[in-house]
Every structure is written in structure tokens, then in C-alpha cells.
Design a protein around this motif. Structure first.
Motif, mmCIF file in Angstrom:
data_model
loop_
_atom_site.group_PDB
_atom_site.id
_atom_site.type_symbol
_atom_site.label_atom_id
_atom_site.label_comp_id
_atom_site.label_asym_id
_atom_site.label_seq_id
_atom_site.Cartn_x
_atom_site.Cartn_y
_atom_site.Cartn_z
ATOM 1 N N GLU A 4 0.558 -1.096 -0.335
ATOM 2 C CA GLU A 4 -0.099 -0.055 0.778
ATOM 3 C C GLU A 4 0.904 1.213 0.358
ATOM 4 O OE1 GLU A 4 -2.817 -0.431 2.389
ATOM 5 O OE2 GLU A 4 -3.054 -2.043 3.093
ATOM 6 N N LYS A 5 0.209 2.053 -0.526
ATOM 7 C CA LYS A 5 1.071 3.886 -0.378
ATOM 8 C C LYS A 5 1.594 3.806 0.818
ATOM 9 C CE LYS A 5 0.666 7.911 -2.078
ATOM 10 N NZ LYS A 5 0.369 9.652 -2.146
ATOM 11 N N SER A 6 2.733 4.671 1.451
ATOM 12 C CA SER A 6 3.283 5.173 2.549
ATOM 13 C C SER A 6 2.376 5.945 2.672
ATOM 14 C CB SER A 6 4.804 5.286 2.616
ATOM 15 O OG SER A 6 5.281 5.880 3.974
ATOM 16 N N THR A 7 1.934 6.458 3.988
ATOM 17 C CA THR A 7 0.941 7.403 4.963
ATOM 18 C C THR A 7 2.166 8.070 6.323
ATOM 19 O OG1 THR A 7 -0.192 5.099 6.146
ATOM 20 C CG2 THR A 7 -0.776 6.627 4.280
ATOM 21 N N GLY A 8 3.144 7.978 6.032
ATOM 22 C CA GLY A 8 4.157 7.584 7.532
ATOM 23 C C GLY A 8 4.960 6.432 7.924
ATOM 24 N N SER A 9 6.330 7.333 8.963
ATOM 25 C CA SER A 9 6.925 6.559 9.697
ATOM 26 C C SER A 9 6.813 5.474 10.209
ATOM 27 C CB SER A 9 8.464 6.781 9.400
ATOM 28 O OG SER A 9 8.092 8.141 10.420
ATOM 29 N N VAL A 10 7.373 4.482 10.929
ATOM 30 C CA VAL A 10 7.195 3.646 12.228
ATOM 31 C C VAL A 10 7.819 3.827 12.542
ATOM 32 C CG1 VAL A 10 6.379 1.467 13.092
ATOM 33 C CG2 VAL A 10 5.016 2.018 10.975
ATOM 34 N N ASN A 109 -0.484 -12.995 18.818
ATOM 35 C CA ASN A 109 -1.213 -14.420 17.489
ATOM 36 C C ASN A 109 -1.640 -13.432 15.865
ATOM 37 O OD1 ASN A 109 -3.721 -13.102 18.264
ATOM 38 N ND2 ASN A 109 -4.142 -16.149 18.328
ATOM 39 N N GLU A 110 -1.689 -11.926 16.165
ATOM 40 C CA GLU A 110 -2.007 -10.699 14.989
ATOM 41 C C GLU A 110 -1.150 -11.695 13.659
ATOM 42 O OE1 GLU A 110 -5.128 -9.737 14.949
ATOM 43 O OE2 GLU A 110 -4.563 -8.674 16.183
ATOM 44 N N SER A 111 -2.030 -11.913 12.317
ATOM 45 C CA SER A 111 -0.753 -11.972 11.447
ATOM 46 C C SER A 111 -0.138 -11.043 10.946
ATOM 47 C CB SER A 111 -1.975 -12.692 10.431
ATOM 48 O OG SER A 111 -2.864 -11.933 10.282
ATOM 49 N N LEU A 112 0.785 -11.265 10.204
ATOM 50 C CA LEU A 112 1.588 -9.817 9.787
ATOM 51 C C LEU A 112 1.393 -8.862 9.082
ATOM 52 C CD1 LEU A 112 4.738 -11.594 9.128
ATOM 53 C CD2 LEU A 112 4.388 -10.169 11.082
ATOM 54 N N GLU A 113 -0.455 -9.730 8.442
ATOM 55 C CA GLU A 113 -0.670 -9.248 7.357
ATOM 56 C C GLU A 113 -1.655 -8.067 8.320
ATOM 57 O OE1 GLU A 113 -3.506 -9.933 3.961
ATOM 58 O OE2 GLU A 113 -2.973 -11.425 4.456
ATOM 59 N N VAL A 114 -2.090 -8.281 8.933
ATOM 60 C CA VAL A 114 -3.008 -7.853 9.899
ATOM 61 C C VAL A 114 -2.672 -6.854 10.837
ATOM 62 C CG1 VAL A 114 -4.841 -7.778 11.986
ATOM 63 C CG2 VAL A 114 -4.731 -9.293 10.364
ATOM 64 N N ILE A 115 -1.508 -7.227 10.512
ATOM 65 C CA ILE A 115 -0.703 -5.865 11.780
ATOM 66 C C ILE A 115 -0.043 -5.065 10.665
ATOM 67 C CG2 ILE A 115 1.865 -5.457 12.587
ATOM 68 C CD1 ILE A 115 1.588 -8.003 13.868
ATOM 69 N N CYS A 116 0.078 -5.046 9.563
ATOM 70 C CA CYS A 116 0.259 -4.325 8.298
ATOM 71 C C CYS A 116 -1.315 -3.087 8.125
ATOM 72 C CB CYS A 116 0.724 -4.882 6.611
ATOM 73 S SG CYS A 116 2.472 -5.543 6.944
ATOM 74 N N LYS A 117 -2.678 -3.514 8.176
ATOM 75 C CA LYS A 117 -3.734 -2.758 7.734
ATOM 76 C C LYS A 117 -3.900 -2.138 8.533
ATOM 77 C CE LYS A 117 -5.803 -6.879 4.643
ATOM 78 N NZ LYS A 117 -7.009 -7.723 5.404
ATOM 79 N N GLY A 118 -3.489 -2.812 10.113
ATOM 80 C CA GLY A 118 -3.844 -2.047 11.457
ATOM 81 C C GLY A 118 -2.413 -0.294 11.381
ATOM 82 N N ILE A 119 -1.283 -0.905 10.685
ATOM 83 C CA ILE A 119 -0.231 0.187 10.659
ATOM 84 C C ILE A 119 -0.973 1.514 10.239
ATOM 85 C CG2 ILE A 119 1.675 0.985 9.779
ATOM 86 C CD1 ILE A 119 2.681 -1.928 11.000
ATOM 87 N N HIS A 120 -1.618 1.250 9.025
ATOM 88 C CA HIS A 120 -2.076 1.875 7.283
ATOM 89 C C HIS A 120 -3.014 2.581 8.325
ATOM 90 C CE1 HIS A 120 0.203 1.846 4.159
ATOM 91 N NE2 HIS A 120 0.767 0.495 3.556
#
Length: 232
Positions: A4-10, A109-120
Motif C-alpha cells: 500500500e502507499k506509504s502514509t508515514g513512518s513507524v 497471534n496477530e498475522s503480519l498481514e493484519v498488522i500491516c493493515k492496522g499500521i495504515h
């Protein structure tokens, strides 16, 4: 998963290790966001872009240490959204939310995909929590509004708000700003609170909160955000 398009930094707050580095590289690849790892003991840099998410590893900053750690954030980062990952279960999440101004919670136990969605979502100003956790917090907030959590010692609604902010580690000035009152008013409320619960200082008050209210005390700021989010 498509990037996804970057919206900031972590900023990931954890101890540096090969596993943490792999985690950061995955997040960078699949979110497009710059990801940096910072030790819990180190000072966080102030980003020029201003759009930052702080992701806290609960394995390396315990619940009891969260308020003190948050208090030490640079002034420029005090409004930065915070999220915790490696949260064990619902009770652990509720305790974390009662101690810090978290906008997001990721279970172990959260999937990495879910974490990525949550970050955005978090970088875009949204909350990120499971439906069950959000439902519990809204329920707590509603009960709080109806004085279900008011102790027998007779704290008022305003005093309960101040108790909640106190438990989250807020200073007198921060409490005054969040409740739109003067610091003098906050000090007067604290005097009355200390008298009612029979303590003499903030440390004793925090011990009293932990013993008598514990993780069920809702975080006022988070609860209000949840209520607004639910009404959209």
C-alpha cells in the motif's frame, strides 16, 4: 500481499535482535513505510514529516512501566499515536489501555498481514482494535457514564475522569488541557480525591486505583474516541 502507499513512518520500540530486524523489514516491504527500531531505553527521534506511529513491544515495556515511559516522550511526540503489539489476551489489552493512551492493540497471534493493515489505519488517524475489545471498552465507557464504576467513597463524575487520566500517567497540566480547566481546578479536585480515598500523594493514589479499580477503569480519551468511531 500488495504494497500500500506509504502514509508515514513507524518507530518500533523493542530490543534490537535478528527477529526484530526481520519484523521491521517485513513491515517496510509490505506497508511502504520507513520502519526503524529503537531500544526502550533510548530517546526517540523527532520526525520532520510529523506523521509517525509508535509501535510498542509489550514484551519489552511492561504494563507497569508504560505510564513512566510515555511521560518521558519528547513534547513533539506526545500527540503521536501509540499502539502495542505482543499483547497476550483481552485482560492484558484492557490493562494496557488503562495505563497508556493507546490507539491500537495487536495480539501476539496477530498475522503480519493484519498488522500491516492496522499500521495504515493508525497512520490515517483511525483506531485499530478487535471487535470484541472495542465492544468491551464501549460497554465500560457506558457503565462509567452511568457511574457504575464510582467507588463507595463518593467520587464525582469529574473526579472519576481525573482518576482515569491520573492512572494513564497524565500530569496536572495535561489533565487540565484534556478537561479544559485550569491547573488550579485540577489541584483542587486532586485534593478532594486524595481526601476521599484517604491517600496523601499521587503514588499512593495510583496504588489505590490499581487495588480498587484495576484494569476495568476505562481510559477516558480512548473511550471517547471509540464512541466517536462507533457513531460514524
Amino acid at each position: 500481499m500488495s504494497q500500500e502507499k506509504s502514509t508515514g513512518s513507524v518507530y518500533i520500540v523493542t530490543e534490537k535482535s535478528p527477529q526484530a530486524q526481520l519484523f521491521a523489514e517485513y513491515l517496510n516491504k509490505h506497508t511502504g513505510c520507513p520502519i526503524t527500531i529503537h531500544s526502550p531505553q533510548s530517546a526517540l527521534p523527532i520526525s520532520a514529516s510529523g506523521n509517525v506511529l509508535i509501535l510498542i513491544d509489550s514484551d519489552h515495556i511492561g504494563i507497569d512501566a508504560l505510564p513512566e515511559w510515555q511521560d518521558k516522550l519528547p513534547e513533539a511526540l506526545t500527540k503521536t499515536p501509540l499502539a502495542a503489539f505482543n499483547i497476550h489476551d483481552m485482560d492484558h489489552a484492557l490493562e494496557a489501555l488503562s495505563c497508556a493512551q493507546l490507539k491500537g492493540v495487536f495480539y501476539r497471534n496477530e498475522s503480519l498481514e493484519v498488522i500491516c493493515k492496522g499500521i495504515h489505519a493508525l497512520l490515517e488517524g483511525e483506531l485499530w482494535m478487535s471487535r470484541d475489545l472495542m465492544a468491551r471498552l464501549i460497554l465500560f465507557y457506558r457503565k462509567y457514564q452511568s457511574n457504575a464504576f464510582r467507588p463507595a467513597c463518593g467520587l464525582t463524575n469529574r473526579e472519576m475522569e481525573i482518576i482515569s487520566l491520573l492512572s494513564a500517567g497524565s500530569s496536572n497540566q495535561q489533565i487540565a488541557e484534556k478537561l479544559f480547566v485550569s491547573e488550579h481546578t485540577v489541584k483542587s479536585h486532586l485534593y478532594n480525591i486524595f481526601r476521599k480515598i484517604n491517600v496523601h500523594n499521587r503514588i499512593q493514589a495510583l496504588n489505590w486505583i490499581h487495588q480498587n479499580l484495576g484494569p476495568i477503569l476505562p481510559n477516558i480519551e480512548t473511550a471517547r474516541s471509540l464512541q466517536r468511531h462507533r457513531q460514524r
